[in-house]
Design a protein around this motif. Structure first.
Motif, PDB file in Angstrom:
ATOM      1  N   ARG A  28       3.375   5.916  -4.143  1.00 25.16           N
ATOM      2  CA  ARG A  28       4.331   6.789  -4.513  1.00 25.16           C
ATOM      3  C   ARG A  28       4.687   6.445  -6.086  1.00 25.16           C
ATOM      4  O   ARG A  28       4.538   5.440  -6.618  1.00 25.16           O
ATOM      5  N   PRO A  29       5.407   7.521  -6.692  1.00 26.96           N
ATOM      6  CA  PRO A  29       5.465   7.285  -8.217  1.00 26.96           C
ATOM      7  C   PRO A  29       6.595   6.246  -8.412  1.00 26.96           C
ATOM      8  O   PRO A  29       6.947   5.507  -9.510  1.00 26.96           O
ATOM      9  N   GLU A  30       7.471   6.032  -7.462  1.00 24.80           N
ATOM     10  CA  GLU A  30       8.735   4.973  -7.500  1.00 24.80           C
ATOM     11  C   GLU A  30       8.439   3.903  -7.183  1.00 24.80           C
ATOM     12  O   GLU A  30       8.931   2.877  -7.329  1.00 24.80           O
ATOM     13  N   GLY A  31       7.210   3.409  -6.763  1.00 25.90           N
ATOM     14  CA  GLY A  31       6.660   2.221  -6.414  1.00 25.90           C
ATOM     15  C   GLY A  31       7.683   1.480  -5.207  1.00 25.90           C
ATOM     16  O   GLY A  31       7.680   2.212  -3.961  1.00 25.90           O
ATOM     17  N   PHE A  32       7.956   0.413  -5.393  1.00 28.75           N
ATOM     18  CA  PHE A  32       8.727  -0.414  -4.439  1.00 28.75           C
ATOM     19  C   PHE A  32      10.158  -0.030  -4.304  1.00 28.75           C
ATOM     20  O   PHE A  32      10.910  -0.237  -3.638  1.00 28.75           O
TER      21      PHE A  32
ATOM     22  N   ARG B 252      -8.114 -16.260 -12.042  1.00 23.99           N
ATOM     23  CA  ARG B 252      -8.338 -15.979 -13.187  1.00 23.99           C
ATOM     24  C   ARG B 252      -7.968 -14.536 -13.763  1.00 23.99           C
ATOM     25  O   ARG B 252      -7.451 -13.656 -12.880  1.00 23.99           O
ATOM     26  N   ASN B 253      -7.850 -14.480 -15.090  1.00 25.98           N
ATOM     27  CA  ASN B 253      -7.520 -13.262 -15.454  1.00 25.98           C
ATOM     28  C   ASN B 253      -8.466 -12.106 -15.165  1.00 25.98           C
ATOM     29  O   ASN B 253      -9.747 -12.448 -15.000  1.00 25.98           O
ATOM     30  N   ALA B 254      -8.077 -11.182 -14.545  1.00 30.05           N
ATOM     31  CA  ALA B 254      -9.058  -9.957 -14.279  1.00 30.05           C
ATOM     32  C   ALA B 254      -8.727  -8.635 -14.750  1.00 30.05           C
ATOM     33  O   ALA B 254      -7.446  -8.531 -15.241  1.00 30.05           O
ATOM     34  N   GLN B 255      -9.583  -7.847 -14.735  1.00 36.93           N
ATOM     35  CA  GLN B 255      -9.329  -6.303 -15.037  1.00 36.93           C
ATOM     36  C   GLN B 255      -8.072  -5.708 -14.159  1.00 36.93           C
ATOM     37  O   GLN B 255      -8.025  -6.064 -13.049  1.00 36.93           O
ATOM     38  N   ASP B 256      -7.448  -4.891 -14.840  1.00 32.08           N
ATOM     39  CA  ASP B 256      -6.180  -4.242 -14.211  1.00 32.08           C
ATOM     40  C   ASP B 256      -6.981  -3.322 -13.195  1.00 32.08           C
ATOM     41  O   ASP B 256      -7.609  -2.318 -13.831  1.00 32.08           O
ATOM     42  N   PRO B 257      -6.457  -3.267 -12.029  1.00 33.62           N
ATOM     43  CA  PRO B 257      -7.113  -2.415 -11.046  1.00 33.62           C
ATOM     44  C   PRO B 257      -6.376  -0.926 -11.153  1.00 33.62           C
ATOM     45  O   PRO B 257      -6.957  -0.077 -10.503  1.00 33.62           O
ATOM     46  N   GLY B 258      -5.315  -0.657 -11.873  1.00 38.71           N
ATOM     47  CA  GLY B 258      -4.779   0.511 -11.975  1.00 38.71           C
ATOM     48  C   GLY B 258      -3.901   1.217 -10.836  1.00 38.71           C
ATOM     49  O   GLY B 258      -3.811   2.266 -10.824  1.00 38.71           O
ATOM     50  N   THR B 259      -3.521   0.058 -10.187  1.00 41.00           N
ATOM     51  CA  THR B 259      -2.653   0.581  -8.892  1.00 41.00           C
ATOM     52  C   THR B 259      -1.709  -0.599  -8.408  1.00 41.00           C
ATOM     53  O   THR B 259      -2.168  -1.739  -8.814  1.00 41.00           O
ATOM     54  N   LEU B 260      -0.815  -0.331  -7.722  1.00 49.58           N
ATOM     55  CA  LEU B 260       0.012  -1.400  -7.183  1.00 49.58           C
ATOM     56  C   LEU B 260      -0.400  -2.243  -5.932  1.00 49.58           C
ATOM     57  O   LEU B 260      -0.128  -3.095  -5.783  1.00 49.58           O
TER      58      LEU B 260
ATOM     59  N   ARG C 267      -3.029 -14.999   0.712  1.00 49.31           N
ATOM     60  CA  ARG C 267      -2.725 -15.366  -0.786  1.00 49.31           C
ATOM     61  C   ARG C 267      -2.067 -14.077  -1.320  1.00 49.31           C
ATOM     62  O   ARG C 267      -2.791 -13.468  -2.098  1.00 49.31           O
ATOM     63  N   PHE C 268      -0.907 -14.083  -1.318  1.00 46.80           N
ATOM     64  CA  PHE C 268      -0.127 -12.948  -1.603  1.00 46.80           C
ATOM     65  C   PHE C 268      -0.280 -12.865  -3.359  1.00 46.80           C
ATOM     66  O   PHE C 268      -0.242 -13.885  -4.158  1.00 46.80           O
ATOM     67  N   ASN C 269      -0.316 -11.706  -3.809  1.00 48.60           N
ATOM     68  CA  ASN C 269       0.324 -11.363  -5.107  1.00 48.60           C
ATOM     69  C   ASN C 269       0.830 -10.086  -5.388  1.00 48.60           C
ATOM     70  O   ASN C 269       0.145  -8.980  -4.916  1.00 48.60           O
ATOM     71  N   TYR C 270       1.846  -9.755  -5.831  1.00 46.59           N
ATOM     72  CA  TYR C 270       2.635  -8.548  -5.901  1.00 46.59           C
ATOM     73  C   TYR C 270       2.566  -7.915  -7.287  1.00 46.59           C
ATOM     74  O   TYR C 270       2.517  -8.700  -8.331  1.00 46.59           O
ATOM     75  N   HIS C 271       2.479  -6.615  -7.231  1.00 52.64           N
ATOM     76  CA  HIS C 271       2.408  -6.108  -8.824  1.00 52.64           C
ATOM     77  C   HIS C 271       3.691  -6.274  -9.385  1.00 52.64           C
ATOM     78  O   HIS C 271       4.919  -6.309  -8.790  1.00 52.64           O
ATOM     79  N   PRO C 272       3.659  -6.864 -10.812  1.00 55.43           N
ATOM     80  CA  PRO C 272       4.855  -7.046 -11.397  1.00 55.43           C
ATOM     81  C   PRO C 272       5.913  -6.097 -11.538  1.00 55.43           C
ATOM     82  O   PRO C 272       7.092  -6.470 -11.873  1.00 55.43           O
TER      83      PRO C 272
ATOM     84  N   SER D 136       1.065  -1.108   0.089  1.00 57.61           N
ATOM     85  CA  SER D 136       0.202  -0.075   0.039  1.00 57.61           C
ATOM     86  C   SER D 136       0.956   1.245   0.008  1.00 57.61           C
ATOM     87  O   SER D 136       0.422   2.253  -0.680  1.00 57.61           O
ATOM     88  N   GLU D 137       2.199   1.338   0.694  1.00 56.50           N
ATOM     89  CA  GLU D 137       3.060   2.360   0.720  1.00 56.50           C
ATOM     90  C   GLU D 137       3.502   2.682  -0.772  1.00 56.50           C
ATOM     91  O   GLU D 137       3.356   3.750  -1.242  1.00 56.50           O
TER      92      GLU D 137
END
Length: 384
Positions: free
Chosen positions: A65-69, A103-111, A122-127, A60-61
Motif C-alpha cells: 500500500r502507498p499508505e504503508g502501516f 550489520r548494515n545492509a543494502q536498502d531492499p526498497g520495500t517495507l 527476529r523482528f525488524n520493522y520498516h522505520p 507484507s500488507e
C-alpha cells in the motif's frame, strides 16, 4: 467491516475528522462508569496502549500500500490522540537497513522483504512505522522489551534514531554511544512525569552495552531508581512501564506482583505492564504511604496477527492526574476502552474500538471479565 469508496478517497486529515465525527455520534455518554468524574468529557491526561507487534502478515500488507502501516491504526486515532500524552510498547526494532546478522545492509526498497524487514522470531520493522505512530496520536514509545535486541546494538541505535526523528520520545533503552537516561520526561498539566520502562529479558540475545533497562537484577534496582527520580525536585511523579510476566496467561505472576508493590512503595504513581499479549487484571495497590496506585499488569496486544479472542482483544487505559491535600501527585480515575483486531478487505489487519464494530461484542465482554466492568469506558469522550 467495509468502508465506502467515498471514504477511502478522502485525504488523511479528512478521514481523521470523519472518524472523530463517527465516534462522537456513536457515544452513548461521555461520563466514565467508574471513579471520579471530575475530568469526564475533558481531555484525559494519559493514555496507554498495548503491544505493537507487527507480524509478517501486517508488514507484507503494508508493503503493498502507498499508505504503508497507516490504515492499520487509523480507526484508533481519536482514542489515541485524545490524551495529553499517549504511550505504546513497540515490540521489536524499527531499524533501517539492518540485517539479521546485525550489520548494515543494502536498502531492499520495500517495507517487507522477509530478511531486512521481517517478522517472528527476529523482528525488524520498516522505520516508517515511527511516523505512523506519531500521526496516530502516540507521544512516547517503550523500547525495553524482549525483542529490543533482535537486530543487535546497531538495530537498537537505529530504532531510537527513527523514533526521535519522527518526534517521539522513548523510554527503556539508550544509544550505544551514550549513557543518556533511559526514562522519558513528559509535562502533563504542568506536572513533570518520568516514565521508566524496563524488560525482564532480551530473549537471551546479548546486550553488551547494557542499552536495555532490566526490570530485575539492576543496580540500582527499579524501586531504588523510582525512589531516586522522585527525590529530584524537577520530577513530580514516576510511572513504571514493565515488560514482564508469562505470555498468554491472564494471571500476573508472583514476581510481577512483588515488583508492582515494590514500585508503588517506592513512589510510583502508576504501573502499566506489557508482554503477555493478553489482558491481565487492572487493580489498585495500597502503597506503604497510604496512596492508591493503579496497576494494569498487561494491556494485551494493540495490534498483531494473533487471532484467538484473548490475543486480538486489547485495551487503552486512561488516567488523570491530581494532587492530594498533602500535595502528592496521584494517577486517578482509571478507565479503559476495549480494542479488537480485525482483518478487513480495505485495511488488511487493523485495530478498532471494539464497541464500534459488529464483531466487537466478544472483545468488550472479554475485557470486562479480565479488567472489570466498573471501569469500562466503551465510548470515551473525544475532542476532535
Amino acid at each position: 467491516m467495509a468502508f465506502s469508496f467515498e471514504f477511502k478517497q478522502l485525504t488523511a486529515k479528512a478521514r481523521v475528522a470523519a472518524w472523530a465525527a463517527l465516534w462522537g455520534a456513536m457515544a452513548v455518554s461521555c461520563t466514565p462508569t467508574g471513579g471520579d468524574t471530575a475530568n469526564s468529557c475533558g481531555r484525559p491526561d494519559l493514555a496507554f496502549a498495548g503491544d505493537v507487534l507487527l507480524h509478517s502478515l501486517i508488514q507484507s500488507e503494508a508493503s503493498r500500500r502507498p499508505e504503508g502501516f497507516a490504515p492499520a491504526f487509523e480507526p484508533l486515532i481519536p482514542a489515541l490522540s485524545q490524551a495529553a500524552v499517549t504511550v505504546v510498547n513497540l515490540e521489536g526494532p524499527a531499524a533501517r537497513n539492518v540485517s539479521a546478522a546485525n550489520r548494515n545492509a543494502q536498502d531492499p526498497g520495500t517495507l517487507f522483504d522477509g530478511q531486512i524487514y521481517a517478522g517472528y522470531p527476529r523482528f525488524n520493522y520498516h522505520p516508517s512505522i515511527a511516523a505512523v505512530l506519531r500521526n496516530a496520536g502516540v507521544d512516547v514509545v517503550q523500547t525495553a522489551n524482549n525483542h529490543a535486541m533482535d537486530r543487535g546494538s546497531l538495530g537498537a541505535d537505529r530504532t531510537l534514531s527513527a523514533l526521535t526523528e519522527a518526534g517521539l520520545s522513548t523510554t527503556g533503552s539508550h544509544p550505544s554511544n551514550s549513557a543518556m537516561a533511559r526514562h522519558a520526561i513528559q509535562q502533563v498539566g504542568g506536572h513533570n512525569l518520568a516514565l521508566v520502562a524496563c524488560s525482564f529479558s532480551t530473549n537471551g540475545l546479548p546486550d553488551s552495552r547494557s542499552q536495555v533497562l532490566r526490570c530485575y537484577g539492576n543496580s540500582p534496582s527499579i524501586p531504588n531508581l523510582i525512589h531516586s527520580l522522585n527525590a529530584q525536585s524537577t520530577i513530580d511523579g514516576v510511572i513504571l512501564l514493565p515488560h514482564w510476566g508469562t505470555e498468554y496467561s491472564a494471571r500476573p505472576t508472583a514476581r510481577q506482583r512483588r515488583l508492582a508493590q515494590a514500585a508503588a512503595d517506592a513512589g510510583a504513581i502508576a504501573i502499566v505492564g506489557s508482554h503477555p499479549h493478553v489482558l491481565q487484571p487492572l487493580e489498585q495497590l495500597l502503597a506503604a504511604d497510604g496512596r492508591r496506585v493503579p496497576v494494569a499488569y498487561s494491556l494485551g496486544n494493540l495490534i498483531s496477527s494473533q487471532w484467538r479472542l484473548e490475543q486480538r482483544t486489547g485495551a487503552i487505559l486512561y488516567l488523570d492526574l491530581a494532587r492530594d491535600p498533602q500535595g502528592r501527585l496521584h494517577a486517578t480515575d482509571p478507565r479503559y476502552m476495549p480494542t479488537r483486531v480485525e482483518r478487513t478487505t480495505d485495511r488488511g489487519v487493523a485495530v478498532f474500538p471494539a464497541a464500534q464494530i459488529a464483531q466487537g461484542a466478544p472483545s468488550v465482554a472479554h475485557a470486562q471479565r479480565i479488567l472489570g466492568a466498573g471501569m469500562v469506558s466503551v465510548n470515551p469522550c473525544v475532542t476532535p
